[in-house]
Design an enzyme around this catalytic site. Sequence first.
Site, mmCIF file in Angstrom:
data_model
loop_
_atom_site.group_PDB
_atom_site.id
_atom_site.type_symbol
_atom_site.label_atom_id
_atom_site.label_comp_id
_atom_site.label_asym_id
_atom_site.label_seq_id
_atom_site.Cartn_x
_atom_site.Cartn_y
_atom_site.Cartn_z
ATOM 1 N N HIS A 63 0.841 -1.204 0.000
ATOM 2 C CA HIS A 63 0.000 0.000 0.000
ATOM 3 C C HIS A 63 0.874 1.252 0.000
ATOM 4 O O HIS A 63 0.606 2.213 -0.724
ATOM 5 C CB HIS A 63 -0.899 0.046 1.243
ATOM 6 N N LYS A 73 -16.557 -7.299 5.644
ATOM 7 C CA LYS A 73 -15.325 -8.057 5.438
ATOM 8 C C LYS A 73 -14.777 -8.633 6.745
ATOM 9 O O LYS A 73 -13.814 -9.383 6.727
ATOM 10 C CB LYS A 73 -14.251 -7.175 4.788
ATOM 11 N N ARG A 107 -1.659 -5.600 -8.370
ATOM 12 C CA ARG A 107 -0.491 -6.455 -8.141
ATOM 13 C C ARG A 107 -0.353 -7.502 -9.234
ATOM 14 O O ARG A 107 0.743 -7.850 -9.629
ATOM 15 C CB ARG A 107 -0.616 -7.163 -6.789
ATOM 16 N N SER A 119 -2.800 -7.382 2.372
ATOM 17 C CA SER A 119 -3.285 -7.456 3.751
ATOM 18 C C SER A 119 -3.716 -8.875 4.094
ATOM 19 O O SER A 119 -3.522 -9.331 5.219
ATOM 20 C CB SER A 119 -4.460 -6.493 3.958
#
Length: 165
Positions: A29, A53, A102, A140
């Site tokens: 990030h 989430k 990514r 994460s």
Amino acid sequence: MSDCKKRDNQSTYKKAIYSGTFDPITNGHMDIVCRATNIFDEVIIAVAKSELKKPMFSHEQRVAFAKAATKHLKGVRVIGFDTLLVDLATDLNINTIIRGLRAVSDFEYELQMGYANSSINKKIETLYLMPTLENAFVSSTIVREIIRFNGKFEHLIPSEVLECM
């Protein structure tokens, strides 16, 4: 000659918003944030509450982690939010959303989100940035899994976040 028209509300001062759950904020990030600060005068990191989430860290902790990780960066501000990103961007008079990519697997989801945001507000543009190869695998999700199993994760997050933990 191009048919490209300058959009309303454009000025020489450029702002962008980079949102996510940042559960926790990672070096990946931060790589995107640093790249964005080279393009924009102000980058607002918007930490989503995202209760659906079921984040590992509370919203307050995630905002604190992001503030700690970016305190040394000029032109970066961290806020928490619990609305549609497009509505937050409109409220803040921002028309550029930053998203990190990514891998190819990120692209399909991010492209759909970009189109959905644009369908809600035609002035919204999404800018996709890639992290360096060194940070391309960092997410994460990976960090949370390593934490759950008491593995070594310190090299994947900013040292300022470790201090907050």
